[in-house]
Design a protein around this motif. Structure first.
Motif, PDB file in Angstrom:
ATOM      1  N   PRO A  85      91.899  82.341  77.175  1.00  0.00           N
ATOM      2  CA  PRO A  85      91.517  81.541  78.343  1.00  0.00           C
ATOM      3  C   PRO A  85      90.601  80.381  77.947  1.00  0.00           C
ATOM      4  N   ALA A  86      90.622  79.365  78.765  1.00  0.00           N
ATOM      5  CA  ALA A  86      89.677  78.263  78.574  1.00  0.00           C
ATOM      6  C   ALA A  86      88.740  78.269  79.774  1.00  0.00           C
ATOM      7  N   THR A  87      87.523  77.788  79.568  1.00  0.00           N
ATOM      8  CA  THR A  87      86.582  77.752  80.679  1.00  0.00           C
ATOM      9  C   THR A  87      85.724  76.500  80.527  1.00  0.00           C
ATOM     10  N   THR A  88      85.106  76.091  81.623  1.00  0.00           N
ATOM     11  CA  THR A  88      84.296  74.877  81.552  1.00  0.00           C
ATOM     12  C   THR A  88      82.822  75.242  81.521  1.00  0.00           C
ATOM     13  N   ILE A  89      82.143  74.857  80.455  1.00  0.00           N
ATOM     14  CA  ILE A  89      80.709  75.116  80.339  1.00  0.00           C
ATOM     15  C   ILE A  89      80.021  73.796  80.014  1.00  0.00           C
TER      16      ILE A  89
ATOM     17  N   VAL B   9      87.523  80.692  75.128  1.00  0.00           N
ATOM     18  CA  VAL B   9      86.747  81.926  75.081  1.00  0.00           C
ATOM     19  C   VAL B   9      87.694  83.123  75.057  1.00  0.00           C
TER      20      VAL B   9
ATOM     21  N   GLU C 112      86.136  88.323  77.444  1.00  0.00           N
ATOM     22  CA  GLU C 112      84.779  88.579  77.919  1.00  0.00           C
ATOM     23  C   GLU C 112      83.986  87.301  78.150  1.00  0.00           C
ATOM     24  N   GLY C 113      84.364  86.243  77.445  1.00  0.00           N
ATOM     25  CA  GLY C 113      83.646  84.981  77.604  1.00  0.00           C
ATOM     26  C   GLY C 113      82.983  84.476  76.333  1.00  0.00           C
ATOM     27  N   PHE C 114      83.188  85.192  75.219  1.00  0.00           N
ATOM     28  CA  PHE C 114      82.632  84.732  73.941  1.00  0.00           C
ATOM     29  C   PHE C 114      83.498  83.596  73.384  1.00  0.00           C
TER      30      PHE C 114
ATOM     31  N   ASN D  99      73.303  80.461  80.886  1.00  0.00           N
ATOM     32  CA  ASN D  99      74.291  81.323  81.558  1.00  0.00           C
ATOM     33  C   ASN D  99      73.872  82.784  81.572  1.00  0.00           C
ATOM     34  N   ILE D 100      73.149  83.203  80.532  1.00  0.00           N
ATOM     35  CA  ILE D 100      72.800  84.623  80.433  1.00  0.00           C
ATOM     36  C   ILE D 100      71.304  84.855  80.633  1.00  0.00           C
TER      37      ILE D 100
ATOM     38  N   ALA E  14      72.096  91.927  69.883  1.00  0.00           N
ATOM     39  CA  ALA E  14      73.236  91.644  69.003  1.00  0.00           C
ATOM     40  C   ALA E  14      74.297  90.828  69.743  1.00  0.00           C
ATOM     41  N   ARG E  15      74.561  91.242  70.967  1.00  0.00           N
ATOM     42  CA  ARG E  15      75.604  90.552  71.730  1.00  0.00           C
ATOM     43  C   ARG E  15      75.133  89.207  72.255  1.00  0.00           C
ATOM     44  N   LYS E  16      73.885  89.197  72.733  1.00  0.00           N
ATOM     45  CA  LYS E  16      73.401  87.945  73.332  1.00  0.00           C
ATOM     46  C   LYS E  16      73.233  86.836  72.296  1.00  0.00           C
TER      47      LYS E  16
ATOM     48  N   TYR F  29      76.579  85.440  71.444  1.00  0.00           N
ATOM     49  CA  TYR F  29      77.123  84.613  72.523  1.00  0.00           C
ATOM     50  C   TYR F  29      76.535  83.205  72.484  1.00  0.00           C
TER      51      TYR F  29
END
Lengths: 105, 166
Positions: A2-6, A13, A16-18, A36-37, A89-91, A94
Motif C-alpha cells: 500500500p501507499a500512504t500520504t505522510i 508502507v 502495518e504502516g512501516f 504520528n506515534i 524496538a518498534r517505535k 518506525y
C-alpha cells in the motif's frame, strides 16, 4: 504494497504502516512519523538512535535490535525506553523508516 | 491511496499486560529460554517478573551465573550416541560448543543478559526457600535483585499475570 500520504508526500508502507522503501525516508519525514506515534519532538538523542539505525541497516541489511543499539551503537537501553516509550524496538524502527527488528534480542 | 495515513498501532492505549517467568533450572540450555522470552516481553512494554527457584538460583548466584553448563547426558536432541554422552570431558565440550553458537548469534552471556533485562525494567526475584536451602546471602546474588520472596508474596506480585514455568 500500500501507499500512504505522510507529510504531504506519498510513501510506500507495509500492511502495518512501516516504510518499505529505504530511500523514501528523509529527516523531515522522520519528524512526521514521530508525530504520528505521539513523539512531538525529535531531540538530539533521538537523532543519535535514528542515525545509527539507518547506517547499521545499510551495512547489515536488517534493523538493529535494542541490544545491538546498546552494544554496538553505544546508546544505553534505559534511554531507549525513555526516548521511544513502551515499545522502543518498534517505535525507533518506525521513525527511522525501517522494518521492525527481526532478531529476538 | 487512503485519506488518513496508515500508521502502526503500537497499542499504547491497551490495558497493561503483565507476565512472569519461573526459572527453576541451572543448566545453560534451560537458562536462556526464559531470558529470551522476558526480553521479548519487555521490548513490547509488558511488565515482566522473573522468579528464580531451586537450580534456577545458579542463574543469579554470582559464583555460578557466568559458568552454567550444558550436558548432553539424557538429552536425545543432541543426536549424540547415548553411550558417549557420559564420557569425561563431554559436558565441557558441549558447553563450549553451545557458548560458541550463542556468541555467533550475538546472544550475550547470562550475566550480561540479565543486566540487559534489568536495563529494560525487568524485575528479578529470588525464592526464599531456595535462598535458605543453599544458604545464600544478598551479597551472593546478582546486584539489583528486587528482593527475596516466599511463594505467597510472589503470588501477590504476579496477580493478573500470565506465567510460564521453565
Amino acid at each position: 504494497m500500500p501507499a500512504t500520504t505522510i507529510g504531504g508526500r506519498e510513501v510506500h508502507v507495509d500492511d502495518e504502516g512501516f516504510l518499505t522503501e529505504y530511500d523514501e525516508w528523509d529527516e523531515d519525514l522522520a519528524k512526521e512519523l514521530a508525530a504520528n506515534i505521539g513523539i512531538p519532538e525529535l531531540t538530539e538523542d533521538h537523532w543519535k538512535v535514528i542515525t545509527f539505525l539507518r547506517a547499521d541497516y545499510k551495512e547489515q541489511g536488517e534493523t538493529a535490535t535494542l541490544r545491538r543499539v546498546s552494544a554496538v551503537g553505544g546508546i544505553p537501553t534505559k534511554s531507549l525506553f525513555q526516548l521511544f516509550p513502551k515499545k522502543p524496538a518498534r517505535k525507533m524502527s518506525y521513525v527511522a523508516g525501517l522494518p521492525k527488528p527481526a532478531g529476538c534480542i | 491511496m487512503t485519506d488518513a495515513p496508515i500508521v502502526p498501532d503500537f497499542g499504547d492505549d491497551e490495558e497493561d499486560r503483565k507476565i512472569s517467568f519461573v526459572c527453576s533450572k541451572g543448566s545453560l540450555d534451560m537458562a536462556y529460554p526464559g531470558l529470551i522470552m522476558a526480553s521479548g516481553a519487555l521490548e513490547l512494554g509488558i511488565e515482566t517478573h522473573i522468579f528464580f527457584t531451586f537450580w534456577g538460583m545458579d542463574m543469579i548466584n554470582k559464583k555460578t551465573m557466568g559458568k552454567l553448563k550444558f550436558s548432553p547426558v539424557g538429552n536425545p536432541a543432541t543426536h549424540m550416541p547415548a553411550a558417549l554422552a557420559p564420557f569425561p570431558g563431554m559436558t565441557t565440550m558441549a558447553t563450549k560448543q553451545m557458548n560458541k553458537q550463542l556468541e555467533d548469534l550475538d546472544i550475550p552471556d547470562i550475566p550480561t543478559f540479565l543486566e540487559h533485562l534489568q536495563d529494560m525494567g525487568c524485575h528479578l526475584w529470588a525464592c526464599k526457600m531456595s535462598v535458605d536451602m543453599f544458604k545464600l546471602t544478598e551479597d551472593d546474588m546478582i546486584d539489583g535483585l528486587d528482593g527475596v520472596l516466599n511463594v505467597g508474596e510472589f503470588m501477590e506480585i504476579i496477580e493478573g499475570a500470565q506465567t510460564m514455568f521453565i
